[in-house]
Scaffold this motif. Structure first.
Motif, short mmCIF file in Angstrom:
data_model
loop_
_atom_site.label_atom_id
_atom_site.label_comp_id
_atom_site.label_asym_id
_atom_site.label_seq_id
_atom_site.Cartn_x
_atom_site.Cartn_y
_atom_site.Cartn_z
N LEU A 33 0.85 -1.17 0.00
CA LEU A 33 0.00 0.00 0.00
C LEU A 33 0.89 1.23 0.00
O LEU A 33 1.79 1.34 0.83
N CYS A 34 0.65 2.12 -0.95
CA CYS A 34 1.49 3.32 -1.08
C CYS A 34 0.60 4.53 -1.30
O CYS A 34 0.03 4.71 -2.38
N PHE A 35 0.49 5.39 -0.28
CA PHE A 35 -0.27 6.63 -0.42
C PHE A 35 0.52 7.60 -1.27
O PHE A 35 1.75 7.72 -1.12
N THR A 36 -0.17 8.30 -2.15
CA THR A 36 0.51 9.19 -3.08
C THR A 36 -0.41 10.31 -3.54
O THR A 36 -1.63 10.20 -3.45
N ARG A 37 0.19 11.36 -4.05
CA ARG A 37 -0.57 12.44 -4.68
C ARG A 37 -0.85 12.05 -6.13
O ARG A 37 -0.12 11.26 -6.73
N TRP A 38 -1.89 12.64 -6.71
CA TRP A 38 -2.28 12.34 -8.09
C TRP A 38 -1.17 12.68 -9.08
O TRP A 38 -1.00 11.98 -10.08
N ASP A 39 -0.37 13.72 -8.81
CA ASP A 39 0.61 14.18 -9.78
C ASP A 39 1.87 13.32 -9.84
O ASP A 39 2.67 13.45 -10.78
N VAL A 40 2.06 12.42 -8.89
CA VAL A 40 3.20 11.50 -8.93
C VAL A 40 2.76 10.04 -8.93
O VAL A 40 3.58 9.13 -8.74
N LEU A 41 1.48 9.81 -9.14
CA LEU A 41 0.92 8.46 -9.15
C LEU A 41 1.65 7.57 -10.16
O LEU A 41 2.01 6.43 -9.87
N GLY A 42 1.87 8.07 -11.37
CA GLY A 42 2.53 7.29 -12.42
C GLY A 42 3.95 6.89 -12.05
O GLY A 42 4.38 5.76 -12.32
N ALA A 43 4.68 7.79 -11.42
CA ALA A 43 6.05 7.49 -11.01
C ALA A 43 6.07 6.38 -9.96
O ALA A 43 6.90 5.46 -10.02
N TRP A 44 5.16 6.45 -9.00
CA TRP A 44 5.08 5.40 -7.99
C TRP A 44 4.67 4.07 -8.61
O TRP A 44 5.21 3.02 -8.27
N HIS A 45 3.73 4.10 -9.53
CA HIS A 45 3.28 2.88 -10.21
C HIS A 45 4.47 2.21 -10.90
O HIS A 45 4.70 1.01 -10.75
N THR A 46 5.25 3.00 -11.62
CA THR A 46 6.42 2.48 -12.33
C THR A 46 7.44 1.91 -11.34
O THR A 46 7.97 0.81 -11.54
N ALA A 47 7.72 2.63 -10.26
CA ALA A 47 8.71 2.18 -9.28
C ALA A 47 8.27 0.89 -8.59
O ALA A 47 9.09 -0.02 -8.38
N ILE A 48 7.00 0.80 -8.25
CA ILE A 48 6.48 -0.39 -7.58
C ILE A 48 6.60 -1.61 -8.50
O ILE A 48 7.03 -2.68 -8.07
N GLU A 49 6.25 -1.46 -9.75
CA GLU A 49 6.34 -2.59 -10.68
C GLU A 49 7.80 -2.93 -10.99
O GLU A 49 8.14 -4.09 -11.14
N TYR A 50 8.66 -1.93 -11.04
CA TYR A 50 10.09 -2.17 -11.23
C TYR A 50 10.65 -2.99 -10.08
O TYR A 50 11.55 -3.82 -10.26
N ALA A 51 10.10 -2.81 -8.89
CA ALA A 51 10.54 -3.54 -7.69
C ALA A 51 10.02 -4.98 -7.67
O ALA A 51 10.33 -5.74 -6.76
N GLY A 52 9.22 -5.36 -8.66
CA GLY A 52 8.76 -6.75 -8.75
C GLY A 52 7.36 -7.01 -8.25
O GLY A 52 6.94 -8.16 -8.16
N LEU A 53 6.64 -5.96 -7.91
CA LEU A 53 5.25 -6.11 -7.47
C LEU A 53 4.32 -5.75 -8.62
O LEU A 53 4.73 -5.09 -9.57
N ARG A 54 3.06 -6.16 -8.51
CA ARG A 54 2.07 -5.81 -9.52
C ARG A 54 1.01 -4.92 -8.89
O ARG A 54 0.38 -5.30 -7.89
N VAL A 55 0.83 -3.73 -9.45
CA VAL A 55 -0.20 -2.83 -8.95
C VAL A 55 -1.55 -3.40 -9.35
O VAL A 55 -1.82 -3.66 -10.52
N ARG A 56 -2.41 -3.62 -8.36
CA ARG A 56 -3.71 -4.26 -8.58
C ARG A 56 -4.88 -3.29 -8.52
O ARG A 56 -5.91 -3.51 -9.13
N SER A 57 -4.75 -2.24 -7.71
CA SER A 57 -5.86 -1.30 -7.52
C SER A 57 -5.33 0.06 -7.10
O SER A 57 -4.21 0.18 -6.61
N CYS A 58 -6.20 1.05 -7.26
CA CYS A 58 -5.95 2.38 -6.71
C CYS A 58 -7.10 2.66 -5.76
O CYS A 58 -8.27 2.74 -6.17
N ILE A 59 -6.77 2.78 -4.48
CA ILE A 59 -7.77 3.02 -3.44
C ILE A 59 -7.91 4.53 -3.26
O ILE A 59 -6.93 5.27 -3.36
N VAL A 60 -9.13 4.97 -3.00
CA VAL A 60 -9.39 6.37 -2.72
C VAL A 60 -9.79 6.50 -1.26
O VAL A 60 -10.73 5.85 -0.81
#
Length: 152
Positions: A1-28
């Motif tokens: 689970l990674c809380f983030t702002r909308w303007d850096v959401l894509g960067a976090w998504h990329t970093a998380i998947e680069y680390a070997g995890l799969r982003v499954r959902s975006c919680i609000v």
């Protein structure tokens, strides 16, 4: 689970998947009331986003949760960290993603909300915090919670 702002959401998504995890959902997280930010040229932010990622083979332990969580944010007077989240929010996230006795890890522990929520939900925790003043405040908070539980 990674809380983030909308303007850096894509960067976090990329970093998380680069680390070997799969982003499954975006919680609000609907905070109930809006925060500050740019009061002249931006909409008043009433929510935060949280990316949910897993390794292969994950399944929710107690059924599929909703992706919108409505829990009021803390008042400024109740906060010991500028981005502090409510314990109730983290308890809910921990309960729907782990089983009792699981290990919860928070490398950016801030005020210790994750640790307190882990204690309250019967999980173990490992937390880290680089800022010494926040680390100290977090330790005091966790120690106080454990002392309350010991007296029960």
């Amino acid at each position: 689970l990674c809380f983030t702002r909308w303007d850096v959401l894509g960067a976090w998504h990329t970093a998380i998947e680069y680390a070997g995890l799969r982003v499954r959902s975006c919680i609000v997280w609907d905070k109930g009331i809006h925060g500050m930010g740019n009061t002249k040229a931006a909409f008043a932010p009433q929510h935060e986003l949280c990316l949910f990622a897993t390794k292969h083979g994950f399944a929710f332990p107690a059924g599929r949760p909703n992706d919108v969580i409505r829990i009021n944010k803390l008042s400024a007077a109740d906060m010991i960290h500028p981005t502090q989240k409510p314990v109730e929010l983290f308890e809910q996230l921990i309960n729907v993603t782990t089983l009792p006795g699981a290990l919860v890890v928070d490398p950016f522990a801030g005020s210790g909300t994750t640790a307190e929520a882990a204690i309250n939900t019967g999980r173990h925790f490992v937390c880290g915090e680089i800022d010494y003043s926040h680390f100290t405040a977090s330790n005091k908070r966790v120690a106080a919670r454990l002392k309350v539980l010991e007296s029960i």
